[in-house]
Design an enzyme around this catalytic site. Structure first.
Site, PDB file in Angstrom:
ATOM      1  CB  ALA A   1      71.187 -10.876  21.136  1.00  0.00           C
ATOM      2  CB  CYS A   2      70.489  -6.182  18.240  1.00  0.00           C
ATOM      3  SG  CYS A   2      68.997  -6.271  17.160  1.00  0.00           S
ATOM      4  CB  SER A   3      67.951  -2.974  21.058  1.00  0.00           C
ATOM      5  OG  SER A   3      69.062  -2.480  21.928  1.00  0.00           O
TER       6      SER A   3
END
Length: 238
Positions: A181-183
């Protein structure tokens, strides 16, 4: 005083990495320092933009490394990365499915955002290993990258974390089921406006993981922005 070199900074395909600079050369002016192989930065300017960065501490020493390092796997063309991810059957999951998989099937959420963002808010139980970090070194190339970021008003430029895989391996077993996951999340799904999807830090991280032997890698579609927007469980360390 002599010019060490001039070159054009590399422009990445991902908007989250370096500012894009086209046909702009950076020239370094350096003085010898006590006859050694190190040099003292005297000034930096863009030949076409005439940006001057001369307010550098006089005691600053940099190594004579004027050329960009060899391209790393993270800098590979997005089309190649996407094809490899699809070949390895890396699947994207939405935030609600990710939460269910974490709770019911012991999936690990790997948050690759910067540590400061992770501490502000993240899914409970998520593990943080940042894929990009603040630029640390002071080679001529690193000074150039700082100058490029500064030219666009960014004074906290980032670089690829060279210890990313090593850090992940110290925290997560290669047989684990991982949701990266990232932004923003990015996407591998084609659309009319984005026929090859959209690259993101989590997709770059997923690519590096499968390259290094991780076999159960998933990608968080919509990113943690959507996770927080949907008001799913969140915790912080501040």
């Amino acid at each position: 005083m002599a010019a060490l070199t001039s070159f054009t900074p590399h422009s990445s395909s991902s908007s989250t990495l370096l500012p894009k600079i086209h046909s702009t050369h950076i020239v370094f002016y350096l003085d010898s320092a006590n006859g050694t192989n190190s040099r003292r930065l005297k000034g930096v300017r863009f030949s076409s933009r005439r940006l001057s960065l001369c307010a550098v501490p006089s005691g600053l020493k940099i190594r004579c490394a004027a050329t960009k390092p060899a391209k790393s796997p993270a800098e590979e063309d997005w089309k190649i990365k996407r094809e490899y991810l699809l070949q390895k059957k890396v699947r994207s999951v939405d935030v609600k499915e990710a939460l269910r998989l974490q709770k019911e099937n012991n999936f690990v959420i790997l948050d690759v955002r910067p540590e400061a963002e992770f501490k502000e808010a993240h899914p409970p139980g998520a593990i943080n290993v940042q894929i990009y970090r603040l630029i640390k070194e002071w080679t001529a190339w690193d000074i150039a990258r700082r100058a490029a970021f500064a030219f666009f008003g960014i004074f906290a430029g980032t670089e690829e974390n060279p210890e990313f895989i090593q850090s992940v391996e110290s925290k997560i077993d290669k047989n684990s089921k991982i949701i990266v996951a990232c932004s923003s999340g990015g996407t591998m799904r084609p659309s009319q406006s984005l026929p090859e999807g959209q690259q993101s830090r989590s997709l770059i991280a997923a690519y590096l993981l499968v390259l290094n032997g991780y076999t159960n890698v998933y990608h968080l579609e919509g990113g943690l922005y959507t996770w927080f927007k949907e008001e799913l469980p969140t915790e912080s360390e501040e």
